[in-house]
Design a protein around this motif. Structure first.
Motif, PDB file in Angstrom:
ATOM      1  N   ALA A  46       0.838  -1.198   0.000  1.00  0.00           N
ATOM      2  CA  ALA A  46       0.000   0.000   0.000  1.00  0.00           C
ATOM      3  C   ALA A  46       0.870   1.244   0.000  1.00  0.00           C
ATOM      4  N   LEU A  47       0.369   2.282  -0.642  1.00  0.00           N
ATOM      5  CA  LEU A  47       1.008   3.593  -0.670  1.00  0.00           C
ATOM      6  C   LEU A  47       0.028   4.611  -0.127  1.00  0.00           C
ATOM      7  N   ILE A  48       0.463   5.360   0.889  1.00  0.00           N
ATOM      8  CA  ILE A  48      -0.326   6.465   1.428  1.00  0.00           C
ATOM      9  C   ILE A  48       0.324   7.766   0.976  1.00  0.00           C
ATOM     10  N   VAL A  49      -0.465   8.653   0.406  1.00  0.00           N
ATOM     11  CA  VAL A  49       0.042   9.957  -0.011  1.00  0.00           C
ATOM     12  C   VAL A  49      -0.619  11.008   0.872  1.00  0.00           C
ATOM     13  N   ALA A  50       0.175  11.606   1.752  1.00  0.00           N
ATOM     14  CA  ALA A  50      -0.333  12.596   2.691  1.00  0.00           C
ATOM     15  C   ALA A  50      -0.112  14.006   2.144  1.00  0.00           C
ATOM     16  N   GLY A  51      -0.447  15.008   2.959  1.00  0.00           N
ATOM     17  CA  GLY A  51      -0.492  16.378   2.465  1.00  0.00           C
ATOM     18  C   GLY A  51       0.771  17.186   2.622  1.00  0.00           C
ATOM     19  N   GLY A  52       1.878  16.554   3.012  1.00  0.00           N
ATOM     20  CA  GLY A  52       3.135  17.277   3.151  1.00  0.00           C
ATOM     21  C   GLY A  52       3.874  17.377   1.831  1.00  0.00           C
TER      22      GLY A  52
END
Length: 215
Positions: free
Chosen positions: A3-9
């Motif tokens: 899984a890849l999580i793309v956050a807002g930073g």
């Protein structure tokens, strides 16, 4: 299934393209959706309270939902961050490694929070990595082997997570340790390097933050 999580930073498009190629499940956490839109990649799940997302991105949510993307709306007043909520979804929808991008940047409070949640993988037997252009970070509580050819960068730093890490042994490193106790409030573990093709990190009790870094 990874899984890849793309956050807002801060998110490098080049790194995002590279990681997205290998991910079976892509989760956008709030403003992380904008990074995925830049590279024209659809997520499988979108989660967040969207307090930091642009009006245009919020307007697109219904469009994503109509095309089969799961959209999870959170309330702004909550105990966990959007990234932590995304991590819970990643645990539920994948079985392999989890990589978090966009978890670093100008907000040091969010960076520290994102490092902390890496430890949630330990009780599940899952590896969770926080990555940016210069660093790959994880938390360990058992022995690992690092291979020079697979290192993210030449510098390896170790910090005890929690009170202390006991029985820490480093083999194949420029600065070895033997059954050491690493305690907080010290810079003992900063900027080590491998001198062999592999390096062994052994730990008997506690947990270590492991950072592979490059300039």
């Amino acid at each position: 299934m990874s899984a890849l999580i793309v956050a807002g930073g801060t998110v490098s498009d080049e790194l995002l393209v590279q990681e997205a190629k290998h991910a079976d499940c892509i989760i956008a956490a709030d403003r992380g959706l904008e990074a995925l839109e830049r590279i024209e990649r659809y997520p499988h799940i979108i989660v967040g309270d969207f307090d930091s997302a642009s009006g245009e991105t919020i307007a697109h949510l219904e469009q994503y939902a109509s095309q089969g993307v799961r959209v999870v709306r959170l309330i702004p007043e909550k105990d966990d961050t959007d990234t932590e909520a995304a991590l819970q979804l990643a645990f539920a929808h994948s079985t392999g490694d989890i990589v978090i991008l966009g978890g670093t940047g100008s907000r040091l409070d969010h960076v520290l929070g994102n490092i902390s949640i890496l430890g949630q993988g330990l009780e599940r037997g899952r590896r969770v990595f926080l990555e940016d252009t210069h660093n790959r970070i994880r938390i360990i509580n058992s022995n690992i082997t690092l291979h020079r050819k697979n290192l993210y960068g030449p510098y390896i730093s170790l910090f005890p997570y929690g009170d202390r890490a006991v029985g820490v042994t480093l083999q194949g490193f420029k600065y070895p340790l033997e059954q050491a106790t690493m305690e907080g409030f010290t810079s003992l573990g900063v900027s080590n390097e491998l001198v062999d093709e592999t390096g062994e990190i052994h730990i008997k009790q506690g947990a270590l933050i492991v950072i592979e870094a490059r300039d």
